[in-house]
Design a protein around this motif. Structure first.
Motif, PDB file in Angstrom:
ATOM      1  N   ALA A 116       0.857  -1.251   0.146  1.00 59.69           N
ATOM      2  CA  ALA A 116      -0.111  -0.013   0.003  1.00 59.69           C
ATOM      3  C   ALA A 116       0.830   1.313  -0.036  1.00 59.69           C
ATOM      4  CB  ALA A 116      -0.812  -0.026   1.120  1.00 59.69           C
ATOM      5  N   PHE A 117       0.374   2.420  -0.505  1.00 58.67           N
ATOM      6  CA  PHE A 117       0.889   3.486  -0.491  1.00 58.67           C
ATOM      7  C   PHE A 117       1.536   4.166   0.907  1.00 58.67           C
ATOM      8  CE2 PHE A 117       1.081   8.368  -0.510  1.00 58.67           C
ATOM      9  CZ  PHE A 117       2.145   8.532  -1.341  1.00 58.67           C
ATOM     10  N   GLY A 118       0.794   3.870   1.903  1.00 56.76           N
ATOM     11  CA  GLY A 118       1.254   4.407   3.416  1.00 56.76           C
ATOM     12  C   GLY A 118       2.369   3.783   3.908  1.00 56.76           C
ATOM     13  N   GLN A 119       2.967   4.196   5.025  1.00 57.81           N
ATOM     14  CA  GLN A 119       4.324   4.187   5.452  1.00 57.81           C
ATOM     15  C   GLN A 119       4.285   2.540   6.451  1.00 57.81           C
ATOM     16  OE1 GLN A 119       5.460   6.810   8.672  1.00 57.81           O
ATOM     17  NE2 GLN A 119       3.268   6.642   9.420  1.00 57.81           N
ATOM     18  N   TYR A 120       3.016   1.882   6.432  1.00 54.97           N
ATOM     19  CA  TYR A 120       3.078   0.700   7.079  1.00 54.97           C
ATOM     20  C   TYR A 120       2.639  -0.495   6.039  1.00 54.97           C
ATOM     21  CZ  TYR A 120       3.087   3.891  11.146  1.00 54.97           C
ATOM     22  OH  TYR A 120       3.452   4.598  12.086  1.00 54.97           O
ATOM     23  N   GLY A 121       2.512  -0.204   4.595  1.00 60.50           N
ATOM     24  CA  GLY A 121       2.209  -1.131   3.943  1.00 60.50           C
ATOM     25  C   GLY A 121       0.879  -1.719   3.689  1.00 60.50           C
ATOM     26  N   GLY A 122      -0.090  -1.426   4.542  1.00 62.53           N
ATOM     27  CA  GLY A 122      -1.403  -1.945   4.403  1.00 62.53           C
ATOM     28  C   GLY A 122      -1.582  -2.914   5.470  1.00 62.53           C
ATOM     29  N   VAL A 123      -0.744  -2.742   6.656  1.00 62.24           N
ATOM     30  CA  VAL A 123      -1.094  -3.714   7.844  1.00 62.24           C
ATOM     31  C   VAL A 123      -2.489  -3.726   8.493  1.00 62.24           C
ATOM     32  CG1 VAL A 123       1.269  -3.653   8.280  1.00 62.24           C
ATOM     33  CG2 VAL A 123       0.042  -2.104   9.523  1.00 62.24           C
ATOM     34  N   TRP A 124      -3.049  -2.419   8.466  1.00 61.91           N
ATOM     35  CA  TRP A 124      -4.340  -2.432   9.037  1.00 61.91           C
ATOM     36  C   TRP A 124      -5.277  -3.426   8.007  1.00 61.91           C
ATOM     37  CZ3 TRP A 124      -4.943   3.215   9.988  1.00 61.91           C
ATOM     38  CH2 TRP A 124      -4.235   3.883  10.960  1.00 61.91           C
ATOM     39  N   ALA A 125      -5.323  -3.222   7.027  1.00 61.21           N
ATOM     40  CA  ALA A 125      -6.222  -3.877   6.069  1.00 61.21           C
ATOM     41  C   ALA A 125      -5.932  -5.512   6.044  1.00 61.21           C
ATOM     42  CB  ALA A 125      -6.032  -3.551   4.511  1.00 61.21           C
ATOM     43  N   GLN A 126      -4.428  -5.780   6.183  1.00 63.04           N
ATOM     44  CA  GLN A 126      -4.068  -7.272   6.284  1.00 63.04           C
ATOM     45  C   GLN A 126      -4.607  -7.712   7.612  1.00 63.04           C
ATOM     46  OE1 GLN A 126       0.195  -7.882   5.318  1.00 63.04           O
ATOM     47  NE2 GLN A 126      -0.125  -6.281   3.903  1.00 63.04           N
ATOM     48  N   ASP A 127      -4.564  -7.091   8.722  1.00 61.26           N
ATOM     49  CA  ASP A 127      -5.043  -7.547   9.946  1.00 61.26           C
ATOM     50  C   ASP A 127      -6.639  -7.634  10.136  1.00 61.26           C
ATOM     51  OD1 ASP A 127      -2.549  -7.399  11.137  1.00 61.26           O
ATOM     52  OD2 ASP A 127      -2.573  -5.595  12.103  1.00 61.26           O
ATOM     53  N   GLU A 128      -7.310  -6.800   9.412  1.00 62.67           N
ATOM     54  CA  GLU A 128      -8.719  -7.013   9.213  1.00 62.67           C
ATOM     55  C   GLU A 128      -9.177  -8.348   8.329  1.00 62.67           C
ATOM     56  OE1 GLU A 128     -11.416  -5.099  10.293  1.00 62.67           O
ATOM     57  OE2 GLU A 128     -10.004  -4.320  11.719  1.00 62.67           O
ATOM     58  N   ALA A 129      -8.183  -8.451   7.160  1.00 60.76           N
ATOM     59  CA  ALA A 129      -8.571  -9.561   6.270  1.00 60.76           C
ATOM     60  C   ALA A 129      -8.408 -10.842   7.308  1.00 60.76           C
ATOM     61  CB  ALA A 129      -7.776  -9.364   5.099  1.00 60.76           C
ATOM     62  N   ARG A 130      -7.042 -10.800   8.030  1.00 59.03           N
ATOM     63  CA  ARG A 130      -6.943 -12.284   8.766  1.00 59.03           C
ATOM     64  C   ARG A 130      -8.144 -12.391   9.795  1.00 59.03           C
ATOM     65  NH1 ARG A 130      -1.893  -9.582   8.963  1.00 59.03           N
ATOM     66  NH2 ARG A 130      -0.564 -10.588   7.280  1.00 59.03           N
ATOM     67  N   LYS A 131      -8.503 -11.346  10.273  1.00 56.36           N
ATOM     68  CA  LYS A 131      -9.596 -11.499  11.310  1.00 56.36           C
ATOM     69  C   LYS A 131     -10.883 -11.973  10.782  1.00 56.36           C
ATOM     70  CE  LYS A 131     -12.550  -8.532  13.673  1.00 56.36           C
ATOM     71  NZ  LYS A 131     -13.112  -6.944  13.764  1.00 56.36           N
ATOM     72  N   ALA A 132     -11.071 -11.445   9.664  1.00 54.37           N
ATOM     73  CA  ALA A 132     -12.409 -12.042   8.741  1.00 54.37           C
ATOM     74  C   ALA A 132     -12.271 -13.531   8.287  1.00 54.37           C
ATOM     75  CB  ALA A 132     -12.741 -10.981   7.745  1.00 54.37           C
ATOM     76  N   LEU A 133     -11.094 -13.653   7.945  1.00 55.49           N
ATOM     77  CA  LEU A 133     -10.874 -15.163   7.267  1.00 55.49           C
ATOM     78  C   LEU A 133     -10.885 -15.850   8.673  1.00 55.49           C
ATOM     79  CD1 LEU A 133      -7.972 -13.900   4.897  1.00 55.49           C
ATOM     80  CD2 LEU A 133     -10.027 -15.347   4.353  1.00 55.49           C
ATOM     81  N   GLY A 134     -10.199 -15.618   9.645  1.00 53.25           N
ATOM     82  CA  GLY A 134     -10.428 -16.598  10.953  1.00 53.25           C
ATOM     83  C   GLY A 134     -11.880 -16.904  11.240  1.00 53.25           C
ATOM     84  N   ILE A 135     -12.535 -16.071  11.532  1.00 55.32           N
ATOM     85  CA  ILE A 135     -13.716 -15.966  11.916  1.00 55.32           C
ATOM     86  C   ILE A 135     -14.758 -16.755  10.733  1.00 55.32           C
ATOM     87  CG2 ILE A 135     -16.344 -14.576  12.121  1.00 55.32           C
ATOM     88  CD1 ILE A 135     -14.328 -12.567  13.408  1.00 55.32           C
TER      89      ILE A 135
END
Length: 187
Positions: A116-135
């Motif tokens: 991602a463009f931001g300085q963290y590379g999209g970690v928030w989106a990745q964390d949200e995806a992991r959460k949704a996938l696990g559930i």
């Protein structure tokens, strides 16, 4: 027999850096495995339980479920849209979470990476995806992570497939996921 890793990309843009990253993963698949890029997330209607009934499931959702059902593992590539997961990827996860108790996603090894463009590379989106996938029933492999920041500048002149550091990291991701897909089930 080859391990089949299905790649889902959360950006619909043809030239997206996450798509380029997924295309690089296809080329980097180790011997004995195939990374297959799924096409068609844009055609899947928003999840609606009223149309998710036998005989009425949209063909695009059925194709996704079948593709995931025949895969040994999933590798999701997600950008970050307004600090979270893109709607198209969340919608795919919703369709894959059903039917309850017999979902295509059920206990499949899955990893989430991206740029991602931001300085963290999209970690928030990745964390949200992991959460949704696990559930949703996926077996999220928490130790497989790759967040590449500054995508717009980093990949302005160089494709992810031509960035040696990215190629090395992406190869590690695919090899690790391949290992989880071939590991014997715990008894």
């Amino acid at each position: 027999m080859s391990v089949r890793i299905l790649a889902l990309v959360g950006s619909l843009r043809a030239g997206s850096h996450n798509r380029q990253l997924a295309e690089a993963a296809v080329k980097l698949a180790p011997e004995g495995s195939d990374v297959v890029l799924y096409e068609g997330l844009a055609e899947i209607p928003f999840y609606n339980e009223d149309i998710d009934v036998e005989g009425s499931v949209p063909a695009a959702a059925t194709r996704l479920r079948e593709a995931v059902g025949s895969a040994d593992a999933l590798l999701l590539f997600t950008p970050e849209y307004n600090g979270t997961i893109p709607a198209v990827l969340k919608n795919a996860i919703d369709w894959l979470s059903r039917p309850y108790g017999a979902a295509a996603l059920g206990d499949k090894p899955v990893a989430v990476i991206g740029t991602a463009f931001g300085q963290y590379g999209g970690v928030w989106a990745q964390d949200e995806a992991r959460k949704a996938l696990g559930i949703a029933g996926g077996k999220v492999i928490e130790d497989i992570k790759l967040s590449i920041p500054g995508s717009v500048t980093r990949f302005a002149e160089v494709s992810p497939a031509d960035d040696a550091e990215v190629v090395g990291q992406l190869t590690e991701v695919v090899v690790a996921l391949n290992g989880h897909a071939t590991a014997p089930a715990a008894v």
